[in-house]
Design a protein around this motif. Sequence first.
Motif, short mmCIF file in Angstrom:
data_model
loop_
_atom_site.label_atom_id
_atom_site.label_comp_id
_atom_site.label_asym_id
_atom_site.label_seq_id
_atom_site.Cartn_x
_atom_site.Cartn_y
_atom_site.Cartn_z
N MET A 1 0.83 -1.19 0.00
CA MET A 1 0.00 0.00 0.00
C MET A 1 0.87 1.25 0.00
O MET A 1 1.96 1.26 0.54
N ALA A 2 0.35 2.33 -0.55
CA ALA A 2 1.08 3.59 -0.58
C ALA A 2 0.99 4.26 0.79
O ALA A 2 -0.04 4.21 1.46
N GLU A 3 2.08 4.87 1.16
CA GLU A 3 2.12 5.56 2.45
C GLU A 3 1.38 6.89 2.34
O GLU A 3 1.61 7.67 1.41
N GLN A 4 0.47 7.15 3.26
CA GLN A 4 -0.29 8.39 3.22
C GLN A 4 0.46 9.47 4.00
O GLN A 4 0.97 9.22 5.08
N THR A 5 0.51 10.65 3.40
CA THR A 5 1.17 11.76 4.07
C THR A 5 0.18 12.90 4.23
O THR A 5 -0.67 13.13 3.38
N GLY A 6 0.34 13.59 5.34
CA GLY A 6 -0.52 14.73 5.61
C GLY A 6 0.11 16.02 5.11
O GLY A 6 1.23 16.03 4.59
N PRO A 7 -0.59 17.13 5.25
CA PRO A 7 -0.07 18.41 4.77
C PRO A 7 1.22 18.83 5.48
O PRO A 7 2.09 19.45 4.87
N ALA A 8 1.38 18.47 6.74
CA ALA A 8 2.61 18.85 7.46
C ALA A 8 3.81 18.11 6.90
O ALA A 8 4.89 18.70 6.74
N GLU A 9 3.64 16.84 6.58
CA GLU A 9 4.74 16.06 6.01
C GLU A 9 5.11 16.55 4.62
O GLU A 9 6.28 16.62 4.25
N VAL A 10 4.11 16.90 3.83
CA VAL A 10 4.35 17.41 2.49
C VAL A 10 5.09 18.75 2.58
O VAL A 10 6.06 18.99 1.85
N ALA A 11 4.65 19.63 3.47
CA ALA A 11 5.32 20.93 3.64
C ALA A 11 6.75 20.75 4.11
O ALA A 11 7.65 21.45 3.63
N ALA A 12 6.98 19.81 5.01
CA ALA A 12 8.34 19.56 5.50
C ALA A 12 9.23 19.03 4.38
O ALA A 12 10.40 19.43 4.26
#
Length: 60
Positions: A1-12
């Motif tokens: 499965m693909a790992e889900q990332t939130g907006p904070a992880e994407v911004a980092a």
Amino acid sequence: MAEQTGPAEVAARLRTERFGILPPRILPDDVIELVDTRRPDQHPATALSLEHERALHTAA
């Protein structure tokens, strides 16, 4: 499965791609003062000479 990332992880991740890895933080205890900016009478030094500073305080 693909790992889900939130907006904070994407911004980092975007911030790391743009700026790279930052150096370690400098703490206030790590700083050493090399120049004493106090005058002998323990008041902060100013860019004015002592005579000009006195004139400013007496001119009202």
